[in-house]
Structure formats: C-alpha cells, structure tokens
Design an enzyme around this catalytic site. Structure first.
Site, PDB file in Angstrom:
ATOM      1  N   GLY A 106      -5.353 -22.376   0.736  1.00 55.05           N
ATOM      2  CA  GLY A 106      -5.247 -22.040   1.831  1.00 55.05           C
ATOM      3  C   GLY A 106      -4.218 -22.742   3.056  1.00 55.05           C
ATOM      4  N   LYS A 127       2.894 -27.378   0.232  1.00 53.65           N
ATOM      5  CA  LYS A 127       1.776 -27.840   0.731  1.00 53.65           C
ATOM      6  C   LYS A 127       1.584 -28.090   1.822  1.00 53.65           C
ATOM      7  CE  LYS A 127      -2.469 -29.746  -0.863  1.00 53.65           C
ATOM      8  NZ  LYS A 127      -3.444 -31.133  -1.878  1.00 53.65           N
ATOM      9  N   ARG A 204      -5.722 -22.581 -12.736  1.00 54.97           N
ATOM     10  CA  ARG A 204      -6.705 -23.491 -12.511  1.00 54.97           C
ATOM     11  C   ARG A 204      -7.379 -22.847 -12.784  1.00 54.97           C
ATOM     12  NH1 ARG A 204      -6.354 -26.019  -6.886  1.00 54.97           N
ATOM     13  NH2 ARG A 204      -3.694 -25.330  -6.582  1.00 54.97           N
ATOM     14  N   ASP A 274     -12.011 -25.698  -9.002  1.00 52.97           N
ATOM     15  CA  ASP A 274     -10.565 -25.193  -8.820  1.00 52.97           C
ATOM     16  C   ASP A 274      -9.610 -26.140  -8.312  1.00 52.97           C
ATOM     17  OD1 ASP A 274     -12.582 -25.881  -7.144  1.00 52.97           O
ATOM     18  OD2 ASP A 274     -11.218 -26.196  -5.317  1.00 52.97           O
TER      19      ASP A 274
HETATM   20  P1  AMP Z   1      -9.000 -28.801  -1.418  1.00 59.21           P
HETATM   21  O1  AMP Z   1     -10.763 -29.378  -1.277  1.00 59.21           O
HETATM   22  O2  AMP Z   1      -8.428 -29.500  -0.952  1.00 59.21           O
HETATM   23  O3  AMP Z   1      -9.503 -28.930  -3.357  1.00 59.21           O
HETATM   24  O4  AMP Z   1      -9.322 -27.486  -1.146  1.00 59.21           O
HETATM   25  C1  AMP Z   1     -10.855 -26.988  -1.156  1.00 59.21           C
HETATM   26  C2  AMP Z   1     -10.220 -25.198  -0.713  1.00 59.21           C
HETATM   27  O5  AMP Z   1     -10.191 -24.712   0.795  1.00 59.21           O
HETATM   28  C3  AMP Z   1      -9.098 -24.655  -1.204  1.00 59.21           C
HETATM   29  O6  AMP Z   1      -8.877 -23.937  -0.997  1.00 59.21           O
HETATM   30  C4  AMP Z   1      -7.957 -25.046  -0.325  1.00 59.21           C
HETATM   31  O7  AMP Z   1      -6.816 -24.891  -0.151  1.00 59.21           O
HETATM   32  C5  AMP Z   1      -8.624 -25.175   1.135  1.00 59.21           C
HETATM   33  N1  AMP Z   1      -7.889 -25.578   2.109  1.00 59.21           N
HETATM   34  C6  AMP Z   1      -8.255 -27.421   2.649  1.00 59.21           C
HETATM   35  N2  AMP Z   1      -7.616 -27.843   3.088  1.00 59.21           N
HETATM   36  C7  AMP Z   1      -6.974 -26.849   4.257  1.00 59.21           C
HETATM   37  C8  AMP Z   1      -6.332 -25.753   5.518  1.00 59.21           C
HETATM   38  N3  AMP Z   1      -5.948 -27.581   5.851  1.00 59.21           N
HETATM   39  N4  AMP Z   1      -6.199 -24.576   5.505  1.00 59.21           N
HETATM   40  C9  AMP Z   1      -5.720 -23.945   4.503  1.00 59.21           C
HETATM   41  N5  AMP Z   1      -6.921 -24.585   3.144  1.00 59.21           N
HETATM   42  C10 AMP Z   1      -7.329 -24.997   3.004  1.00 59.21           C
HETATM   43 MG    MG Z   2      -7.724 -27.810  -4.758  1.00 64.84          MG
END
Ligand code: AMP
Ligand code: MG
Length: 519
Positions: A106, A127, A204, A274
């Site tokens: 994301g 990122k 992943r 993930d």
């Molecule tokens: P994480 O908890 O960081 O592993 O993120 C879980 C999901 O949320 C993944 O698909 C990330 O890419 C998405 N995600 C987390 N933060 C953001 C953000 N600020 N913008 C877009 N997607 C996000």
């Molecule tokens: Mg993640």
C-alpha cells in the site's frame, strides 16, 4: 561511473509473472496478477538524511553516486533510472489470527531488481513513495519517525548477524504527513520520509496465500515455480522432490530467524503472515522493540497490548502458526500433503535444535546437556521477577570468574539496587549451579565466546526515540552515532550513553516503551 551506469536491472518478478499494467492507482482488488504498476508520487524537497555505505557498496554504488543530487531524486521517487519499472506487489495475509483478504504494497513501491557485479540480485523498494492500487483508505506515505526506525534497525540487525532486509537510504521528503500516533483522536502533521529497502526479494507468505484464497491456482503454481527458479535455484531433483526440499528450507529458515530474534532480544511486534518473508528475512519494521527488562510476555505493539499475540516469548509459536497458514495455501498445489507435514515437522526439530544451540551459546555452555533447560528456565524466571536487563545480564555473566564467584558481577544488570539486594541470594545460588555446570572452564575463552553471541549494543527503544526526536529538530548526530555503534554490536568499546539501560523517564513513554502501528 554514474548512478545510471552502476545499476543493472533485471526485473525478473514482473517479467515472469502477470501484472495489472493499467497504471491506474485507485484502490481495488486485482485478481489474477502478482503485481500492479505503480509510479511513485513525487515529493516536494527530497533531502538525503543518511545512507548505509555497506548497502551502497553491495549495489556497486560509490560515495559520489550517493552524494549526487540525482540520488535523492531517484530514491525519493521523483525520478526513474533507465531500467526501473515501478510496481506494487499483490499479497494477502492473516492479521492477528484472522484472514484479512487482499492487502498488497500500500505504500511500498519496487523500483526494480538490480544484479551486481557478483551476480547477486537485489530488489530496490521505496517505502512511503505514494499511493498504489493497494493503499486502500491510507495515504501511501510514511513518517520520518517510522522510517528512521526501519532504516536503523534493519542495518543493526544485519550487523548482529540476523537475517534481514537492508536499507540503502533515508530521504526526507519535505512534505508533511498526518498521523494519529497515539490513536487518541489527535492527529498531527509530521515530517515525511522515504526509505529505500533492499532485499533479494520481498515475496511474503501472503503472496502465496492470496492466490490460494482466491482459487487462482495456476498463478499460484507460477509464483511457486518463479520463487524456486529465482531464489532457490540451488535445489534440484524432480518437481516433487524440489517442492519438498523447498518447503522444508522455508521452514528451516523461519525457525532460524525466530531463534535469532530470541537471541538478540528482538520483538517484531506484527508477525502477520503478510510480514513473513519467504526467504526467512526480518521484514517490515513497524512497532518492533528490544527486550530491556527480561519479560517473555512483553510486546512493544500497543495494538497487541491486550492479546499479546506477538509478545517476545510467543514468537516461535507464531512462526509455526504462520508456516501452517503457508502450508494451507500450498496444499492444493503440493505434490503430496506429506511434503508439507514433513516441512512443519522439520520446523519443530530445527527450532528445538536451534534454541538449544542458541541458549548454550548465550550461556557459554558449549554443548547442550540434560538439565540445561531447567537451569536456564530457572534464571529466566529469576530475571523476570527481578527486573533484569537482558542485554546487560549476558555481558555481565560473561565476565564471571568461575574461580571466585561473586554475585556483584550481575549488579549492573538490575534496574533497581533494592531489587538486587533483595534477590542476591537467589542469584548467588543460581550462579553456584551454573559454575558447577560449566565445570573446569577457561574463563577468558568463555568470555570471548559469550561476547560473540551476546551483543553489547542493541538499538534500545529509548535510543531510537531520542534519535527520532533530534532528527525531527534537524539534528542527525545521534542517528549517525547509532548507525556507527550498530556496525560493531559485539565490541566492548561503545560510549556508555549508547549502551546504558533504559532510563526511568523512558519506562512508559510512547515511542520508547510502546509503539502504535501508526507510521
Ligand atoms: P503493515 O501493518 O505495515 O504490515 O501494513 C499492513 C498493510 O497496510 C499493508 O498492505 C501496507 O502496505 C498497508 N499500509 C500501511 N500503512 C499504509 C499507508 N500509510 N498507506 C497505504 N498503505 C498502508
Ligand atoms: Mg507489512
């Protein structure tokens, strides 16, 4: 040589696997593909804050390449080099025990896979570089605070010898990002940043799970074959044999990974599937933390404060649970279910052996003997009851003179002198048993051995937080000093303020002892 000449791209993942090449960025499901095109969204004023020379060297970049203005432009997402074809990966995942459906990158955008002079494949991934089709309702950005934590910690982990993704650069974007850090309804504007992460691959467990969950089995096979050919090319034999040895190796690498986390006192904090690398790397640094006072039930992640699903002591169990989810995803394409079962059994064996080897090393025991489990459980319980700093404890224990045992050698590992005085008899009694177990051992050799596996420097939670606060004021000095210390984590020579136990003020401070997922 310029940046352009130094990097050679061979974008195998997007070449070999189907993607959504529409270039549309609205949030959506993307069935039947492994990735979607996603151009980074430019930022206002990219400025390089810090980079890792070791990672630059891995990629064949020289200091002058990094200091060139083009570097900050490219690694903030404002410009592309020839050969870069940016995309976001599609994956799903189990989050906190529940299937969460499609997630995907994301806010991570891969720029491409470089192949260096040694023939090694290194994927470059930004990122915080803006929206992708997988951004859902979020903004695709990252704040300086979390980016700095990822940059420093992934390099620290590498130098500790723990498998991990790397970080090339940390670039301030010049833009602000709105975040509700404490989830208390008070969102604040914070400085934004982009980290360039580097790994052979960011595939992943969830990359496989999404395809199985959606019944996209032909594609699941293709992803598997791609992974085998590109990242496990050392495996040979017929299809069934290769599958079995591959899954076994994934299980073994995952076991090794968590054993290494346990060794250094690292708590990932969000072991969702993930966030589990198929290569067995530490991946996605979010609300991670380092054990300070020893407590297997500790988690840095405030979102997990109630359940403690991802606490320090449960990381081994969770790793297995995650492998079971992967096995489930692979079941419909596995040549035989027994290959998956054997892999999981191999995880159990690898974990047990690995934990024994690791603990024997930490305690300087040499080999693992009957009774060691009890001896170690005993001291861990004492440490937990008495607020003893894990990192400090093992360095103290290494100093023990077995010919003249003095419990004072452990004193500096206690957070309170009163605790030490209260508990000293218990610790002294344990030391007597420990010395008996060691038998006639050469003190100096044991000290040296123990100091090779018990770090002197770890990226303590409060230190990272201090570095963040200074960096937000424009002072990067502590960032540089922490990165420098992280290069030699087992050496003795560190400045006292970089190895000091957590000070009292940091005990319950947000960022220093607890972290939210807001990043
Ligand atoms: P994480 O908890 O960081 O592993 O993120 C879980 C999901 O949320 C993944 O698909 C990330 O890419 C998405 N995600 C987390 N933060 C953001 C953000 N600020 N913008 C877009 N997607 C996000
Ligand atoms: Mg993640």
């Amino acid at each position: 040589m310029s940046l352009i000449d130094a990097l050679h791209f061979d974008n195998a993942f997007i070449r070999e696997l189907p993607g959504d090449e529409s270039g549309k960025m609205h949030s959506r499901q993307t069935p039947n593909v492994c990735w979607a095109s996603a151009l980074p969204t430019p930022v206002s004023l990219p400025r390089l804050l810090v980079y890792a020379p070791e990672v630059a060297a891995l990629l064949g970049l020289q200091a002058q390449d990094v200091s060139a203005d083009a570097f900050a432009q490219v690694f903030a997402g404002n410009a592309l080099l020839p050969g870069m074809v940016p995309y976001a990966m599609r994956y799903g995942g189990h989050q906190f025990g529940n299937w969460a459906g499609q997630l995907g990158d994301g806010r991570a955008i891969s720029l491409g896979e470089t192949v260096n002079a040694r023939g090694e494949r290194w994927e470059l991934q930004l990122k915080g570089a803006g929206l992708t089709p997988y951004s859902r309702r979020a903004d695709g950005r990252a704040v300086l605070r979390s980016s700095l934590r990822e940059f420093l910690c992934s390099e620290a982990m590498f130098h500790l010898g723990v498998p991990t993704t790397r970080a090339l650069s940390l670039i301030a974007t010049g833009d602000v990002v709105l975040r509700d850090m404490l989830y208390d309804g008070n969102p604040q504007h914070e400085p934004g940043a982009v980290v360039c992460r580097v790994a052979p691959s960011f595939i992943r467990f969830g990359s496989f799970e999404i395809l199985a969950a959606h019944g996209e089995l032909e594609l699941l096979k293709r992803l598997l074959n791609f992974t085998l050919a590109t990242h496990f090319s050392h495996l040979s034999g017929d299809a069934s044999h290769r599958f079995g040895t591959w899954f076994r190796e994934v299980c073994e690498r995952t076991a090794y990974l968590v054993v290494e986390w346990m060794r250094v006192g690292f708590v990932h904090g969000v072991m969702n599937t993930d966030n589990m690398s198929i290569l067995g790397l530490t991946l996605d640094y979010g609300p991670y933390g380092w054990i300070e006072d020893f407590d297997p039930g500790w988690t840095p992640n405030t979102t997990d404060a109630e359940m403690r699903r991802y606490c320090y002591g449960d990381q081994t169990n969770v790793a297995r649970w995650n492998l079971q989810r992967l096995a489930q995803a692979l079941a419909s394409i596995a040549p035989a279910q027994s290959l998956l079962d054997e892999g999981l059994a191999h995880f159990d064996a690898s974990l047990q052996q690995g934990m024994q080897r690791m603990l024997a090393g930490k305690f300087g025991l040499g080999d693992w003997q009957e009774g060691d489990a009890e001896l170690i459980a005993n001291i861990f319980q004492l440490m937990q009851q008495s607020e003893v700093d894990m990192t400090e404890f093992f360095r103290c224990l290494a100093q023990l003179d077995t010919r003249a045992v003095q419990v004072e050698v452990l004193a500096s590992a206690f957070y309170s002198e009163a605790q030490f005085n209260q508990q000293r008899a218990h610790f002294a009694a344990w030391l007597t048993r420990y010395v008996q177990r060691l038998g006639a051992s050469d003190n100096e050799a044991r000290t040296a051995r123990m100091n090779q596996v018990n770090p002197r420097f770890v990226l303590r939670n409060y230190l990272a937080q201090q570095a963040i606060e200074a960096a937000q004021q424009g002072d990067l000095n502590l960032v540089y000093r922490l990165l420098e210390a992280a290069r030699t984590p087992y050496a003795d020579h560190h400045p006292v303020e970089l190895i000091a136990k957590r000070p009292d003020w940091a005990r319950h401070k947000a960022g220093a002892s607890m972290l939210s997922c807001s990043s």
